[in-house]
Write an enzyme that holds these catalytic residues in place. Structure first.
Site, PDB file in Angstrom:
ATOM      1  N   SER A   1     -15.903   3.779 -14.533  1.00 20.36           N
ATOM      2  CA  SER A   1     -14.817   3.297 -15.379  1.00 20.36           C
ATOM      3  C   SER A   1     -14.549   1.818 -15.100  1.00 20.36           C
ATOM      4  CB  SER A   1     -13.580   4.179 -15.191  1.00 20.36           C
ATOM      5  OG  SER A   1     -12.638   3.951 -16.207  1.00 20.36           O
TER       6      SER A   1
ATOM      7  N   ASP B   1     -15.993  10.708 -25.203  1.00 17.38           N
ATOM      8  CA  ASP B   1     -15.165   9.870 -24.333  1.00 17.38           C
ATOM      9  C   ASP B   1     -14.179   9.079 -25.190  1.00 17.38           C
ATOM     10  OD1 ASP B   1     -14.091   7.987 -22.538  1.00 17.38           O
ATOM     11  OD2 ASP B   1     -15.974   7.830 -21.429  1.00 17.38           O
TER      12      ASP B   1
ATOM     13  N   HIS C   1     -14.246  11.364 -20.524  1.00 17.34           N
ATOM     14  CA  HIS C   1     -14.319  10.281 -19.546  1.00 17.34           C
ATOM     15  C   HIS C   1     -14.493  10.789 -18.106  1.00 17.34           C
ATOM     16  CE1 HIS C   1     -14.030   5.994 -18.913  1.00 17.34           C
ATOM     17  NE2 HIS C   1     -13.129   6.164 -17.942  1.00 17.34           N
TER      18      HIS C   1
END
Length: 172
Positions: A69, A119, A150
Site C-alpha cells: 500500500s 481493490d 486491498h
C-alpha cells in the site's frame, strides 16, 4: 514477513515520518488517491538516501524491496528516482495515480506487482497502467492478481516468496 520471504536476508524496515489519523505514512496526501507531490518528492529523496546508506554500510550481494500500500507507493517512487538501487522489488497493492518519470532505465530490474481485482483503493486499470509504465522502462515485470480487494492474500505471499527465490544475485 521479510524473514519469511528471504530467510537469510538482512532486514531493514523503515517507518514513515508522516502521521495521518494516527497511522505512520511515508508521504502526505490531500485525499484518498491524491498525493502531495512535493511531499512525495521529499520523502522519495529521504528514502533514497536512507537505502543508499544501508547498502553502503552492509554491502549486500543484492538489494530487495518490499512494500504494501503506502509502502509500495514510496518503494515505486524510489525505483523511479533511483532505478539502480534495488535489484528486485515487490509492490503489493501500489497506487500510482500519476505518470512516473524514471530517472534512467529499469532494464535488468525485476518487479512483482500484486493486486486485487476488486481493490477499491487501487483499481485494476491503474495496476495495469503501472505495469505498462514499468515494462516500457525495461523492467522484468510479473503481476499476481487475486479476486479480492486491498487485503494481502496467501497467493501474493507465495508469489513474493517464489519471486525473491528466483532473483539473480549480483556477481554470482
Amino acid at each position: 514477513l521479510g524473514r519469511d520471504l528471504v530467510p537469510d536476508g538482512m532486514i531493514v524496515s523503515p517507518r514513515g515520518d508522516v502521521a495521518e489519523m494516527g497511522a505512520a505514512r511515508f508521504f502526505r496526501r490531500t485525499g484518498e488517491g491524491v498525493y502531495d507531490m512535493d511531499d512525495l518528492a521529499r520523502a522519495t529523496g529521504k528514502m533514497v538516501g536512507f537505502v543508499k546508506a544501508q547498502v553502503e554500510a552492509a554491502r549486500p550481494s543484492s538489494v530487495l524491496g518490499l512494500g504494501y500500500s503506502n509502502g509500495a507507493n514510496i518503494l515505486a517512487s524510489v525505483v523511479f528516482a533511483a532505478p539502480d538501487l534495488f535489484n528486485a522489488s515487490v509492490l503489493m497493492h501500489p497506487l500510482i495515480p500519476f505518470e512516473p518519470e524514471v530517472k534512467g532505465s529499469l532494464a535488468g530490474r525485476h518487479i512483482l506487482v500484486t493486486a486485487g481485482k476488486r481493490d477499491p483503493i487501487c483499481p485494476p486499470n491503474l495496476t495495469s497502467r503501472l505495469e505498462a509504465y514499468l515494462r516500457a522502462d525495461g523492467a522484468d515485470v510479473t503481476v499476481e492478481w487475486h479476486e479480492g480487494g486491498h487485503e494481502v492474500r496467501p497467493n501474493e505471499i507465495e508469489a513474493a516468496r517464489r519471486f525473491f527465490a528466483g532473483v539473480p544475485v549480483e556477481g554470482a
